[in-house]
Scaffold this motif. Structure first.
Motif, mmCIF file in Angstrom:
data_model
loop_
_atom_site.group_PDB
_atom_site.id
_atom_site.type_symbol
_atom_site.label_atom_id
_atom_site.label_comp_id
_atom_site.label_asym_id
_atom_site.label_seq_id
_atom_site.Cartn_x
_atom_site.Cartn_y
_atom_site.Cartn_z
ATOM 1 N N ILE A 1 0.771 -1.151 0.033
ATOM 2 C CA ILE A 1 -0.067 -0.255 -0.102
ATOM 3 C C ILE A 1 1.016 1.380 -0.028
ATOM 4 N N GLY A 2 1.781 1.596 0.617
ATOM 5 C CA GLY A 2 2.919 2.293 0.679
ATOM 6 C C GLY A 2 3.495 2.681 -0.712
ATOM 7 N N LYS A 3 4.042 1.606 -1.104
ATOM 8 C CA LYS A 3 4.525 1.706 -2.464
ATOM 9 C C LYS A 3 3.638 2.374 -3.621
ATOM 10 N N ASN A 4 2.586 1.916 -3.354
ATOM 11 C CA ASN A 4 1.243 2.457 -4.241
ATOM 12 C C ASN A 4 0.417 3.259 -3.735
ATOM 13 N N SER A 5 1.086 4.381 -2.773
ATOM 14 C CA SER A 5 -0.078 5.137 -1.963
ATOM 15 C C SER A 5 -0.591 6.074 -3.011
ATOM 16 N N LEU A 6 0.243 6.381 -4.190
ATOM 17 C CA LEU A 6 -0.602 7.638 -4.811
ATOM 18 C C LEU A 6 -1.828 7.049 -5.326
ATOM 19 N N VAL A 7 -1.769 5.742 -5.977
ATOM 20 C CA VAL A 7 -2.961 5.439 -6.777
ATOM 21 C C VAL A 7 -4.201 5.048 -5.608
ATOM 22 N N TYR A 8 -3.952 4.885 -4.488
ATOM 23 C CA TYR A 8 -4.779 4.641 -3.254
ATOM 24 C C TYR A 8 -5.465 6.013 -2.997
ATOM 25 N N LEU A 9 -4.695 7.017 -2.826
ATOM 26 C CA LEU A 9 -4.958 8.278 -2.502
ATOM 27 C C LEU A 9 -5.867 8.833 -3.734
ATOM 28 N N ALA A 10 -5.443 8.789 -4.847
ATOM 29 C CA ALA A 10 -6.056 9.337 -5.793
ATOM 30 C C ALA A 10 -7.613 8.770 -6.121
ATOM 31 N N LEU A 11 -7.746 7.356 -5.894
ATOM 32 C CA LEU A 11 -8.938 6.698 -6.579
ATOM 33 C C LEU A 11 -9.850 6.217 -5.362
ATOM 34 N N HIS A 12 -9.427 6.312 -4.121
ATOM 35 C CA HIS A 12 -10.426 5.671 -3.273
ATOM 36 C C HIS A 12 -11.743 6.290 -2.868
ATOM 37 N N GLN A 13 -11.553 7.656 -2.670
ATOM 38 C CA GLN A 13 -12.639 8.484 -2.168
ATOM 39 C C GLN A 13 -13.799 8.728 -3.141
ATOM 40 N N LYS A 14 -13.377 9.404 -4.099
ATOM 41 C CA LYS A 14 -14.397 9.874 -5.295
ATOM 42 C C LYS A 14 -14.921 8.664 -6.116
ATOM 43 N N ILE A 15 -14.084 7.827 -6.313
ATOM 44 C CA ILE A 15 -14.515 6.690 -7.055
ATOM 45 C C ILE A 15 -15.146 5.365 -6.280
ATOM 46 N N VAL A 16 -13.964 4.555 -5.394
ATOM 47 C CA VAL A 16 -14.518 3.316 -5.107
ATOM 48 C C VAL A 16 -15.421 3.626 -3.875
ATOM 49 N N PHE A 17 -15.376 4.423 -2.808
ATOM 50 C CA PHE A 17 -16.265 4.928 -1.691
ATOM 51 C C PHE A 17 -17.426 5.256 -2.474
ATOM 52 N N PHE A 18 -17.376 5.901 -3.366
ATOM 53 C CA PHE A 18 -18.837 6.736 -4.176
ATOM 54 C C PHE A 18 -19.591 5.374 -4.792
ATOM 55 N N LEU A 19 -19.026 4.346 -5.419
ATOM 56 C CA LEU A 19 -19.577 2.988 -5.802
ATOM 57 C C LEU A 19 -20.326 2.320 -4.533
ATOM 58 N N PHE A 20 -19.302 1.948 -3.589
ATOM 59 C CA PHE A 20 -19.689 1.452 -2.302
ATOM 60 C C PHE A 20 -21.056 1.918 -1.866
ATOM 61 N N ASN A 21 -21.000 3.514 -1.636
ATOM 62 C CA ASN A 21 -22.500 3.885 -1.203
ATOM 63 C C ASN A 21 -23.598 3.513 -2.304
ATOM 64 N N ILE A 22 -23.512 3.591 -3.414
ATOM 65 C CA ILE A 22 -24.451 3.232 -4.432
ATOM 66 C C ILE A 22 -24.859 1.678 -4.345
ATOM 67 N N VAL A 23 -23.877 0.840 -4.013
ATOM 68 C CA VAL A 23 -24.052 -0.608 -3.909
ATOM 69 C C VAL A 23 -25.123 -0.737 -2.584
ATOM 70 N N ILE A 24 -24.316 -0.239 -1.717
ATOM 71 C CA ILE A 24 -25.147 -0.562 -0.415
ATOM 72 C C ILE A 24 -26.472 0.167 -0.323
ATOM 73 N N GLN A 25 -26.806 1.331 -0.739
ATOM 74 C CA GLN A 25 -27.933 1.850 -0.828
ATOM 75 C C GLN A 25 -29.042 1.130 -1.637
ATOM 76 N N ASN A 26 -28.484 0.297 -2.754
ATOM 77 C CA ASN A 26 -29.492 -0.341 -3.604
ATOM 78 C C ASN A 26 -29.353 -1.808 -3.381
ATOM 79 N N SER A 27 -29.054 -2.462 -2.298
ATOM 80 C CA SER A 27 -28.928 -3.617 -1.922
ATOM 81 C C SER A 27 -29.481 -4.132 -0.595
#
Length: 351
Positions: free
Chosen positions: A268-294
């Motif tokens: 995770i540390g070696k690839n922290s930039l990818v995690y920083l850039a994609l986790h909040q607005k994309i992955v977490f956003f998708l989680f919210n949609i999946v949870i709200q519709n399941s």
């Protein structure tokens, strides 16, 4: 080839987990605690890595940091913007301004505004560039360690004054950079005096520092009602802020240097930039949609914020592994790295 520092990757990995966890709906006391030190911790680790000799002049500095920071920032900002357009098209985001504003905003880079509504945590990358630029200029002006220390303190004081008197986010988070450069410089000086400080890497010092971190962070919140948050220009009481941040940094440096090497955290540390850039607005956003519709939305276990936060964080870690693989192997320029073909040419020329 530069040899990676294992404990530093572990530190960045642990720090990134805390960043992602802090962006979930965890209980307020835990989020307040995490925010007392997690951003200063990242700037500290970045300062530890800096090698001033590789920047003989400003031109070289700007060239190298444009490649390693500005180019990745712009690339991931473009990805974030395209994602923003997609969710807007499907009516999944509430936005009533010109759709070109976020695109231009990636260059303007004023956090907490309509300019950067799409980019989330990427403000840190822009701020890190400004932080490194400030430190580079200080090192050239100061030359001696005492002079560098003096200018770091002076700039930090000016940053705190601006934060308290104005508090308006500036382009590329220059306002935060004036404060974060102090933590960046602390990382630089820690590396310089590391051998002398090694005797403090023990359990007794860890307990002392973590206790100070918790108490001063708690007092800061109780006294001011503010949670430390660089993004929102919130520091609370300045003295308590610095005591909590530096004691937290010290405690977690001891922790990661004493713990066994953890391949997952290092990854995770070696690839922290990818995690920083994609986790909040994309992955977490998708989680919210999946949870709200399941059916998960009705499950009692998801009702517990701590469990939900941990679930979001650890699933994000695993789901972003393919993105990490794809970007590092096929689009390394997004990380400011040389492609494999270019790397082979460099090695052939050197031989």
């Amino acid at each position: 080839m530069n040899k990676r520092i294992d404990w530093l990757d572990v530190g960045k990995g642990l720090g990134m987990l805390l960043v992602m966890l802090g962006h979930t709906d965890i209980p307020s006391p835990l989020r307040t605690y995490i925010y007392t030190f997690h951003m200063p911790f990242f700037f500290f680790l970045s300062g530890y890595l800096v090698k001033l000799k590789q920047f003989p002049n400003l031109k070289v500095f700007l060239f190298k940091r444009t490649k390693s920071l500005i180019l990745p920032y712009l690339c991931f900002s473009l990805v974030a913007y395209l994602w923003f357009l997609l969710v807007f098209h499907f009516g999944l985001v509430d936005y009533h301004h010109n759709l070109l504003t976020p695109l231009i905003g990636s260059v303007v880079a004023i956090r907490k505004s309509i300019w950067t509504v799409h980019s989330g945590a990427l403000w840190f990358v822009a701020c890190l560039f400004c932080t490194e630029l400030l430190f580079y200029l200080i090192s050239k002006i100061g030359r001696t360690k005492k002079a560098i220390g003096f200018f770091l303190i002076l700039l930090s004081v000016l940053g705190c004054f601006y934060n308290k008197l104005v508090g308006q986010p500036l382009p590329w988070s220059i306002d935060v950079a004036m404060i974060s450069v102090g933590f960046y410089g602390a990382g630089f000086f820690y590396k310089e005096y590391q051998m002398k400080l090694e005797r403090f890497i023990n359990l007794k010092t860890f307990v002392l520092l973590i206790t100070m971190n918790i108490l001063t962070g708690y007092l800061n919140f109780v006294q001011t009602g503010e949670r430390v948050d660089f993004y929102n220009s919130s520091l609370g009481n300045i003295v308590l802020f610095y005591l909590s941040a530096f004691s937290g940094i010290g405690a977690y440096v001891i922790l990661i240097k004493r713990m066994k090497r953890n391949k997952s955290l290092q990854y995770i540390g070696k690839n922290s930039l990818v995690y920083l850039a994609l986790h909040q607005k994309i992955v977490f956003f998708l989680f919210n949609i999946v949870i709200q519709n399941s059916l998960l939305d009705s499950e009692k276990i998801i009702e517990f914020p701590m469990i939900k936060g941990l679930l979001y964080t650890f699933i994000a870690v695993f789901l972003l592994v393919p993105a990490v693989f794809s970007i590092t192997h096929y689009f390394p320029f997004m990380l400011g790295k040389t492609t494999r073909a270019n790397k082979r040419r460099v090695l052939m020329n050197e031989s």
